[in-house]
Design a protein around this motif. Sequence first.
Motif, PDB file in Angstrom:
ATOM      1  N   LEU A  26       0.803  -1.223   0.000  1.00 16.16           N
ATOM      2  CA  LEU A  26       0.000   0.000   0.000  1.00 16.16           C
ATOM      3  C   LEU A  26       0.838   1.277   0.000  1.00 16.16           C
ATOM      4  CD1 LEU A  26      -2.583  -1.149   2.689  1.00 16.16           C
ATOM      5  CD2 LEU A  26      -3.095  -0.765   0.264  1.00 16.16           C
ATOM      6  N   ARG A  27       2.136   1.121   0.344  1.00 14.53           N
ATOM      7  CA  ARG A  27       3.013   2.285   0.506  1.00 14.53           C
ATOM      8  C   ARG A  27       2.457   3.231   1.572  1.00 14.53           C
ATOM      9  NH1 ARG A  27       5.091   3.700  -5.669  1.00 14.53           N
ATOM     10  NH2 ARG A  27       5.961   1.636  -6.103  1.00 14.53           N
ATOM     11  N   VAL A  28       2.030   2.621   2.661  1.00 11.13           N
ATOM     12  CA  VAL A  28       1.517   3.339   3.826  1.00 11.13           C
ATOM     13  C   VAL A  28       2.314   2.871   5.033  1.00 11.13           C
ATOM     14  CG1 VAL A  28      -0.491   3.702   5.327  1.00 11.13           C
ATOM     15  CG2 VAL A  28      -0.797   3.538   2.849  1.00 11.13           C
ATOM     16  N   ALA A  29       2.649   3.782   5.927  1.00  9.88           N
ATOM     17  CA  ALA A  29       3.457   3.436   7.086  1.00  9.88           C
ATOM     18  C   ALA A  29       2.783   2.362   7.929  1.00  9.88           C
ATOM     19  CB  ALA A  29       3.703   4.688   7.935  1.00  9.88           C
ATOM     20  N   THR A  30       3.601   1.481   8.495  1.00  7.98           N
ATOM     21  CA  THR A  30       3.074   0.404   9.334  1.00  7.98           C
ATOM     22  C   THR A  30       2.275   0.958  10.509  1.00  7.98           C
ATOM     23  OG1 THR A  30       4.984  -0.960   8.750  1.00  7.98           O
ATOM     24  CG2 THR A  30       3.711  -1.643  10.665  1.00  7.98           C
ATOM     25  N   SER A  31       2.758   2.026  11.089  1.00 11.16           N
ATOM     26  CA  SER A  31       2.054   2.616  12.234  1.00 11.16           C
ATOM     27  C   SER A  31       0.665   3.109  11.840  1.00 11.16           C
ATOM     28  CB  SER A  31       2.881   3.766  12.817  1.00 11.16           C
ATOM     29  OG  SER A  31       3.110   4.763  11.818  1.00 11.16           O
ATOM     30  N   ALA A  32       0.562   3.679  10.634  1.00 11.58           N
ATOM     31  CA  ALA A  32      -0.742   4.163  10.163  1.00 11.58           C
ATOM     32  C   ALA A  32      -1.697   2.994   9.926  1.00 11.58           C
ATOM     33  CB  ALA A  32      -0.578   4.972   8.884  1.00 11.58           C
ATOM     34  N   LEU A  33      -1.185   1.893   9.354  1.00 11.79           N
ATOM     35  CA  LEU A  33      -2.030   0.710   9.140  1.00 11.79           C
ATOM     36  C   LEU A  33      -2.505   0.152  10.475  1.00 11.79           C
ATOM     37  CD1 LEU A  33      -0.199  -1.267   6.297  1.00 11.79           C
ATOM     38  CD2 LEU A  33      -2.215   0.191   6.124  1.00 11.79           C
ATOM     39  N   SER A  34      -1.598   0.092  11.440  1.00 13.16           N
ATOM     40  CA  SER A  34      -1.952  -0.420  12.754  1.00 13.16           C
ATOM     41  C   SER A  34      -3.037   0.441  13.405  1.00 13.16           C
ATOM     42  CB  SER A  34      -0.705  -0.461  13.641  1.00 13.16           C
ATOM     43  OG  SER A  34      -1.022  -0.973  14.919  1.00 13.16           O
ATOM     44  N   HIS A  35      -2.926   1.745  13.226  1.00 16.08           N
ATOM     45  CA  HIS A  35      -3.914   2.668  13.783  1.00 16.08           C
ATOM     46  C   HIS A  35      -5.289   2.448  13.144  1.00 16.08           C
ATOM     47  CE1 HIS A  35      -5.735   6.349  15.295  1.00 16.08           C
ATOM     48  NE2 HIS A  35      -6.006   6.707  14.045  1.00 16.08           N
ATOM     49  N   HIS A  36      -5.331   2.356  11.813  1.00 14.66           N
ATOM     50  CA  HIS A  36      -6.604   2.155  11.120  1.00 14.66           C
ATOM     51  C   HIS A  36      -7.217   0.803  11.473  1.00 14.66           C
ATOM     52  CE1 HIS A  36      -7.018   5.713   8.627  1.00 14.66           C
ATOM     53  NE2 HIS A  36      -5.724   5.655   8.339  1.00 14.66           N
ATOM     54  N   LEU A  37      -6.376  -0.227  11.605  1.00 17.68           N
ATOM     55  CA  LEU A  37      -6.882  -1.552  11.970  1.00 17.68           C
ATOM     56  C   LEU A  37      -7.493  -1.520  13.367  1.00 17.68           C
ATOM     57  CD1 LEU A  37      -7.266  -4.539  11.421  1.00 17.68           C
ATOM     58  CD2 LEU A  37      -4.915  -4.925  12.216  1.00 17.68           C
ATOM     59  N   ALA A  38      -6.832  -0.821  14.295  1.00 15.56           N
ATOM     60  CA  ALA A  38      -7.368  -0.715  15.660  1.00 15.56           C
ATOM     61  C   ALA A  38      -8.714  -0.002  15.653  1.00 15.56           C
ATOM     62  CB  ALA A  38      -6.364   0.022  16.548  1.00 15.56           C
ATOM     63  N   GLN A  39      -8.838   1.049  14.833  1.00 16.46           N
ATOM     64  CA  GLN A  39     -10.117   1.760  14.736  1.00 16.46           C
ATOM     65  C   GLN A  39     -11.215   0.849  14.184  1.00 16.46           C
ATOM     66  OE1 GLN A  39      -9.134   5.284  12.379  1.00 16.46           O
ATOM     67  NE2 GLN A  39      -9.397   6.549  14.208  1.00 16.46           N
ATOM     68  N   LEU A  40     -10.863   0.061  13.167  1.00 18.96           N
ATOM     69  CA  LEU A  40     -11.843  -0.841  12.561  1.00 18.96           C
ATOM     70  C   LEU A  40     -12.283  -1.898  13.569  1.00 18.96           C
ATOM     71  CD1 LEU A  40     -13.396  -1.716  10.034  1.00 18.96           C
ATOM     72  CD2 LEU A  40     -11.387  -3.041   9.337  1.00 18.96           C
ATOM     73  N   GLU A  41     -11.345  -2.465  14.303  1.00 17.55           N
ATOM     74  CA  GLU A  41     -11.688  -3.474  15.302  1.00 17.55           C
ATOM     75  C   GLU A  41     -12.577  -2.874  16.398  1.00 17.55           C
ATOM     76  OE1 GLU A  41      -8.127  -6.755  15.264  1.00 17.55           O
ATOM     77  OE2 GLU A  41      -7.681  -4.833  16.243  1.00 17.55           O
ATOM     78  N   HIS A  42     -12.305  -1.638  16.761  1.00 17.04           N
ATOM     79  CA  HIS A  42     -13.142  -0.971  17.757  1.00 17.04           C
ATOM     80  C   HIS A  42     -14.560  -0.769  17.215  1.00 17.04           C
ATOM     81  CE1 HIS A  42     -14.320   1.701  21.008  1.00 17.04           C
ATOM     82  NE2 HIS A  42     -14.729   2.597  20.106  1.00 17.04           N
ATOM     83  N   ARG A  43     -14.656  -0.422  15.916  1.00 22.38           N
ATOM     84  CA  ARG A  43     -15.967  -0.177  15.313  1.00 22.38           C
ATOM     85  C   ARG A  43     -16.797  -1.460  15.265  1.00 22.38           C
ATOM     86  NH1 ARG A  43     -18.257   3.769  12.362  1.00 22.38           N
ATOM     87  NH2 ARG A  43     -16.315   4.942  12.324  1.00 22.38           N
ATOM     88  N   VAL A  44     -16.175  -2.568  14.865  1.00 21.90           N
ATOM     89  CA  VAL A  44     -16.935  -3.820  14.736  1.00 21.90           C
ATOM     90  C   VAL A  44     -17.035  -4.560  16.067  1.00 21.90           C
ATOM     91  CG1 VAL A  44     -16.317  -4.074  12.313  1.00 21.90           C
ATOM     92  CG2 VAL A  44     -14.913  -5.206  14.046  1.00 21.90           C
ATOM     93  N   GLY A  45     -16.246  -4.143  17.070  1.00 23.86           N
ATOM     94  CA  GLY A  45     -16.324  -4.753  18.386  1.00 23.86           C
ATOM     95  C   GLY A  45     -15.732  -6.137  18.480  1.00 23.86           C
ATOM     96  N   GLU A  46     -14.833  -6.474  17.547  1.00 25.64           N
ATOM     97  CA  GLU A  46     -14.216  -7.803  17.527  1.00 25.64           C
ATOM     98  C   GLU A  46     -12.758  -7.690  17.116  1.00 25.64           C
ATOM     99  OE1 GLU A  46     -15.543 -10.719  18.238  1.00 25.64           O
ATOM    100  OE2 GLU A  46     -17.702 -10.301  18.292  1.00 25.64           O
ATOM    101  N   ALA A  47     -11.922  -8.573  17.646  1.00 25.98           N
ATOM    102  CA  ALA A  47     -10.550  -8.684  17.143  1.00 25.98           C
ATOM    103  C   ALA A  47     -10.590  -9.355  15.778  1.00 25.98           C
ATOM    104  CB  ALA A  47      -9.701  -9.498  18.116  1.00 25.98           C
ATOM    105  N   LEU A  48      -9.907  -8.779  14.816  1.00 28.16           N
ATOM    106  CA  LEU A  48      -9.916  -9.317  13.450  1.00 28.16           C
ATOM    107  C   LEU A  48      -8.685 -10.159  13.150  1.00 28.16           C
ATOM    108  CD1 LEU A  48     -11.216  -6.096  11.665  1.00 28.16           C
ATOM    109  CD2 LEU A  48     -12.542  -8.120  12.312  1.00 28.16           C
ATOM    110  N   PHE A  49      -7.638  -9.973  13.944  1.00 22.74           N
ATOM    111  CA  PHE A  49      -6.403 -10.744  13.761  1.00 22.74           C
ATOM    112  C   PHE A  49      -5.833 -11.138  15.119  1.00 22.74           C
ATOM    113  CE2 PHE A  49      -6.520  -8.015   9.982  1.00 22.74           C
ATOM    114  CZ  PHE A  49      -6.316  -8.938   8.962  1.00 22.74           C
ATOM    115  N   LEU A  50      -5.133 -12.268  15.129  1.00 20.88           N
ATOM    116  CA  LEU A  50      -4.283 -12.624  16.249  1.00 20.88           C
ATOM    117  C   LEU A  50      -2.873 -12.155  15.905  1.00 20.88           C
ATOM    118  CD1 LEU A  50      -5.511 -16.280  16.932  1.00 20.88           C
ATOM    119  CD2 LEU A  50      -6.168 -14.191  18.149  1.00 20.88           C
TER     120      LEU A  50
END
Length: 313
Positions: A26-50
Amino acid sequence: MLDTRQLQYFATIYEAGSLAQASQVLRVATSALSHHLAQLEHRVGEALFLRKPRGMEPTASGHRLYEHARSILRSLAAAEADLRDRAGQVSGQVAVGMSFSAVKAIGVPFISQVVRDYPEVQLVLTESLSASALPHLLASEVDLALVYNPPPDLAVRTEPVLEERMVCVGRPDIIGDTEEPITFAELLELPIILLRQGVSARAIMDDISLLKKIEARARLQMNSVQAIAGSIEAGLGCVIGTRLFMQDQLQRKTVHARPIIAPELSRTLHLCHFAARPPTFANEAIREVLLDNVRAAVREGRWEAQILLPPEA
């Protein structure tokens, strides 16, 4: 409401298997991806990855969300391409699923015409044993599918394309060295090799009650065209199919075919598409190319079948 950018990031992480690999794609910083993933998991209320030392393993919720995300992102891409098509060339990706027989009859002419007439279309062609094409369609992996005897499903619209008569194919010492038809009752006494088309064998014929009798008597059940062809030539049994299905072996005269009667057996090929997905300009264009090639193959004798489509305009 789910954020489409977050869905794209999530799908890429899922496919790449790690944040680091997704970051490179994606050419996006790892920290930014981690942040967006955390937001998505918070929105759906479930862990999406181990989170593991060597990557990201999807949870059950992650697998389910990926199926939805793939469908949503594919629909968005199709809509974007379709809107561009209004002002210019037909473009975008169109995925087509075909049975082995359809690829054998029209595969190369179909591909050649798409390349020639629609150079901006990215064609994805999947060959599958027929019944397995329908799950691919429902999973949004294909836009159009040529499927034999599809089961009723409100999510899928079907259009009868052609009907093929089935024959018994095997070595003469197995099925008899004669051109005379073989009755269904006589057929059941032979060592039948059953082609299981994906998750079922219903693509062999329209009549399910007769199919169940064949399934009960079959000596072998296989999901490989090559294995069946080799087994028939080796004299291990016979198969119920079409002349097109075993065309190469029949031309080499290593096997023989006899018509089936009392009753005659047939199967119907349908063109299927997902009912809830509106057609794009590209899908409509490729659909017409597909049907034109089916008509031509029957008209020229390359596909021994009866056309069920309405006459060409």
